[in-house]
Design a protein around this motif. Structure first.
Motif, short mmCIF file in Angstrom:
data_model
loop_
_atom_site.label_atom_id
_atom_site.label_comp_id
_atom_site.label_asym_id
_atom_site.label_seq_id
_atom_site.Cartn_x
_atom_site.Cartn_y
_atom_site.Cartn_z
N ASP A 1 88.31 52.46 72.18
CA ASP A 1 87.51 53.65 72.46
C ASP A 1 86.52 53.42 73.60
O ASP A 1 86.05 54.39 74.20
N VAL A 2 86.22 52.16 73.85
CA VAL A 2 85.14 51.82 74.80
C VAL A 2 85.65 51.16 76.08
O VAL A 2 85.17 51.46 77.17
N PHE A 3 86.64 50.28 75.96
CA PHE A 3 87.09 49.47 77.09
C PHE A 3 88.45 49.93 77.60
O PHE A 3 89.16 50.69 76.94
N ALA B 1 88.36 42.33 75.52
CA ALA B 1 88.28 43.69 76.05
C ALA B 1 87.76 43.62 77.49
O ALA B 1 86.78 42.93 77.76
N ARG B 2 88.42 44.33 78.39
CA ARG B 2 88.05 44.28 79.79
C ARG B 2 87.66 45.66 80.31
O ARG B 2 88.14 46.68 79.85
N VAL B 3 86.78 45.60 81.32
CA VAL B 3 86.42 46.78 82.10
C VAL B 3 87.30 46.76 83.34
O VAL B 3 87.45 45.74 84.00
N ARG C 1 79.44 47.22 77.52
CA ARG C 1 80.22 47.61 78.70
C ARG C 1 79.30 47.90 79.89
O ARG C 1 79.61 47.52 81.03
N GLU C 2 78.19 48.57 79.63
CA GLU C 2 77.26 48.90 80.72
C GLU C 2 76.69 47.66 81.39
O GLU C 2 76.43 47.66 82.60
N GLY D 1 85.39 44.92 86.16
CA GLY D 1 86.29 43.78 86.05
C GLY D 1 85.83 42.75 85.05
O GLY D 1 86.52 41.75 84.82
N GLY D 2 84.67 42.97 84.43
CA GLY D 2 84.12 42.03 83.46
C GLY D 2 84.81 42.12 82.11
O GLY D 2 85.62 43.03 81.86
N ALA D 3 84.48 41.16 81.22
CA ALA D 3 85.19 41.08 79.94
C ALA D 3 84.24 40.75 78.80
O ALA D 3 83.26 40.01 78.97
N LEU D 4 84.58 41.28 77.64
CA LEU D 4 83.95 40.94 76.37
C LEU D 4 85.00 40.27 75.50
O LEU D 4 86.13 40.75 75.41
#
Length: 227
Positions: free
Chosen positions: A195-197, A221-223, A169-170, A175-178
């Motif tokens: 728990d993270v995103f 998963a998105r930020v 995530r860091e 707006g980025g994605a995993l």
């Protein structure tokens, strides 16, 4: 059906084998196995392409991409087909696999790695992500094992845990994605990602694998844009 070994490598992680399946009818299929476990082949690669599509479709401007796991190159190929992409880092822990791609043992490898936007790094994905700076990537794709519940290498368990995912995530832009590929559904992974995103989605992908109907899974998963 005839099976012919094309290449083999031994490392501290065990055995990596590239072999051909030669059916009585139809084209020859190239297959990758790690410690005897099927990883992927050239007959069914729709889910690897879907992994790329899901990641690239999750963000507005996927200029910088990190791909964890080279495999047989189908995810990278799909990423490079998107002209919005300006740079792709591919992290692959097995140097032999990179060599087979470069020297044509995997026939489509030289063409793929000749793209100036692609950079292949031989390293562990955990190390590579830990060394990446904040907001380095717009998209991160992970396909380094068969998922959290079907590990080929037990050491890969950490990539599905909170500390590593927080580090991912860091290194993502707001707006980025995993997107994570898995051979099986995992409620635990969904919970961990939440728990993270900020946003998490689970998507089943139907495949035909060696005359069997199967499902692979993609976890996106998105930020948040303002995060």
């Amino acid at each position: 059906m005839e099976h012919v070994e094309v290449a083999r490598s031994e490392s501290e992680r065990g055995e990596l084998v590239l072999r051909e399946r030669r059916p009585g009818k139809g084209p020859t299929v190239l297959e990758l196995r790690a410690n005897g476990t099927f990883v992927m082949d050239t007959a069914e690669h729709a889910s690897e392409r879907a992994l790329a599509d899901a990641a690239l479709g999750a963000v507005a401007d996927p200029r910088r991409v990190l791909v964890g796991g080279l495999g047989l190159g189908f995810t990278l190929d799909r990423v490079l087909a998107d002209r919005r992409v300006e740079h792709v880092d591919v992290v692959e822990i097995e140097p032999a696999l990179v060599d087979w791609m470069r020297d044509g043992t995997i026939p489509h490898g030289p063409r793929l790695l000749a793209d100036a936007r692609a950079r292949v790094v031989v390293a562990d994905i955990v190390q590579a992500v830990s060394e990446a700076g904040p907001s380095t990537y717009d998209v991160v794709l992970l396909d380094v094992d068969n998922g959290p519940d079907q590990l080929v290498h037990e050491t890969n368990a950490s990539i599905y845990d909170v500390p590593f995912l927080r580090r991912v995530r860091e290194c993502l832009e707001p707006g980025g994605a995993l997107v994570v590929w898995s051979a099986a559904a995992s409620k635990t992974l969904v919970a961990t990602l939440r728990d993270v995103f900020d946003e998490v989605g689970e998507h089943a992908h139907a495949v035909r694998l060696q005359d069997r109907d199967e499902h692979y899974w993609l976890y996106a998963a998105r930020v948040a844009s303002g995060a």
